[in-house]
Enzyme design. Structure first.
Site, PDB file in Angstrom:
ATOM      1  N   GLY A   1      -9.742   8.413   0.847  1.00 15.68           N
ATOM      2  CA  GLY A   1      -9.762   8.189  -0.597  1.00 15.68           C
ATOM      3  C   GLY A   1      -9.232   9.346  -1.428  1.00 15.68           C
TER       4      GLY A   1
ATOM      5  CD  GLU B   1       0.556   8.442  -0.444  1.00 14.24           C
ATOM      6  OE1 GLU B   1       0.913   7.500   0.262  1.00 14.24           O
ATOM      7  OE2 GLU B   1      -0.478   9.098  -0.209  1.00 14.24           O
TER       8      GLU B   1
ATOM      9  CG  ASN C   1      -0.529  -1.256  -0.842  1.00 15.33           C
ATOM     10  OD1 ASN C   1      -1.522  -0.517  -0.726  1.00 15.33           O
ATOM     11  ND2 ASN C   1       0.306  -1.475   0.165  1.00 15.33           N
TER      12      ASN C   1
ATOM     13  CG  ASP D   1       3.069  -2.954   3.838  1.00 15.84           C
ATOM     14  OD1 ASP D   1       2.241  -2.634   2.963  1.00 15.84           O
ATOM     15  OD2 ASP D   1       2.945  -2.650   5.032  1.00 15.84           O
TER      16      ASP D   1
ATOM     17  CG  LEU E   1      -6.661   0.497   6.679  1.00 16.64           C
ATOM     18  CD1 LEU E   1      -7.219   1.078   7.973  1.00 16.64           C
ATOM     19  CD2 LEU E   1      -5.184   0.856   6.555  1.00 16.64           C
TER      20      LEU E   1
ATOM     21  CG  HIS F   1       3.925   1.162   3.041  1.00 17.24           C
ATOM     22  ND1 HIS F   1       2.976   0.717   3.933  1.00 17.24           N
ATOM     23  CD2 HIS F   1       4.993   1.546   3.789  1.00 17.24           C
ATOM     24  CE1 HIS F   1       3.449   0.819   5.163  1.00 17.24           C
ATOM     25  NE2 HIS F   1       4.678   1.325   5.102  1.00 17.24           N
TER      26      HIS F   1
HETATM   27  C1  GRF Z   1      -1.905   7.035   1.922  1.00 15.97           C
HETATM   28  O1  GRF Z   1      -0.884   7.708   2.580  1.00 15.97           O
HETATM   29  C2  GRF Z   1      -1.440   5.681   1.437  1.00 15.97           C
HETATM   30  O2  GRF Z   1      -0.075   5.630   1.150  1.00 15.97           O
HETATM   31  C3  GRF Z   1      -1.703   4.812   2.625  1.00 15.97           C
HETATM   32  O3  GRF Z   1      -2.895   5.305   3.187  1.00 15.97           O
HETATM   33  C4  GRF Z   1      -3.033   6.686   2.871  1.00 15.97           C
HETATM   34  C5  GRF Z   1      -4.389   6.852   2.251  1.00 15.97           C
HETATM   35  O4  GRF Z   1      -4.741   8.196   2.089  1.00 15.97           O
HETATM   36  N1  GRF Z   1      -1.715   3.429   2.247  1.00 15.97           N
HETATM   37  P1  GRF Z   1      -6.031   8.592   1.247  1.00 15.97           P
HETATM   38  O5  GRF Z   1      -7.192   7.792   1.824  1.00 15.97           O
HETATM   39  O6  GRF Z   1      -5.770   8.249  -0.174  1.00 15.97           O
HETATM   40  O7  GRF Z   1      -6.196  10.046   1.473  1.00 15.97           O
END
Ligand code: GRF
Length: 207
Positions: free
Chosen positions: A30, A192, A120, A163, A103, A122
């Site tokens: 998270g 991100e 989402n 996706d 997931l 990815h």
């Molecule tokens: C991220 O890299 C996101 O793109 C992918 O899962 C990862 C989650 O990381 N879907 P976190 O739990 O936010 O640290």
């Protein structure tokens, strides 16, 4: 469905028309959920109102507690069936859903209740390296194994296929010949943290 955080939340009904409310779904650490929540803390326009997870032991619950955001755990069958989750989303007046490291495939009832309102992220450049089973380090290892020179992030709407929803935004990073999956993951996470909250803001506020 089980509530994880025990503090009470003050729901300000008066500005509900102005405030866009987001629920984040996350299955693991998270760190994105926390980064997004911090970005919007103090915002008058966007609020992270709720965090939901399919895993009781997900570290995202600890983060939620620290951030003062209510978090819940649900079972996969509750997610597939939809009613209880939709009722919770209604209670918190949720406008948008953000998946951040979530997931499970989003179930039909939830897709139907939030058309074009589920986003989402990815950790690769879709349409490559997506689909069922492509998550976490598997994605980065696949990128390396394919000899790619760039990777990055894809922020997209969610539809009934993993996706495959329309892409809203992508950003890239270099993949060097001696990069490991961990190195690539670090670079991708930086992208991100930098872009995801801003793109969410744009989509949610329609700007
Ligand atoms: C991220 O890299 C996101 O793109 C992918 O899962 C990862 C989650 O990381 N879907 P976190 O739990 O936010 O640290």
């Amino acid at each position: 469905m089980q509530k994880n955080c025990t503090f009470s939340v003050f729901l300000c009904k008066n500005n509900a028309r102005f405030m866009k409310k987001i629920a984040i779904f996350a299955s693991g650490s998270g760190s994105n959920a926390e980064n997004i929540a911090r970005y919007f803390s103090g915002s008058r326009e966007v609020e992270i109102s709720l965090i939901l997870s399919n895993r009781k032991d997900a570290f995202v619950h600890e983060r939620a507690k620290k951030l003062g955001i209510p978090s819940y755990t649900f079972h996969k069958n509750e997610f597939d069936e939809g009613d209880l989750i939709l009722e919770t989303l209604r209670q918190y007046e949720i406008d948008f859903i953000v998946l951040a490291g979530f997931l499970l495939k989003v179930s039909q009832p939830i897709l139907e209740a939030f058309p074009n309102r589920i986003i989402n992220i990815h950790p690769a450049l879709l349409p490559k390296f997506g689909g069922k089973g492509m998550y976490g380090d598997r994605v980065h290892q696949a990128v390396i194994d394919a000899g790619e020179k760039v990777s990055g992030i894809s922020i997209h709407y969610v539809n009934e296929h993993y996706d495959e929803g329309n892409i809203i935004f992508q950003a890239t990073c270099e993949v060097l010949p001696d990069d490991t999956a961990d190195n690539v993951a670090r670079k991708v996470h930086e992208l991100e943290y930098k872009h995801f909250p801003k793109i969410i803001e744009k989509v949610v506020l329609n700007i």
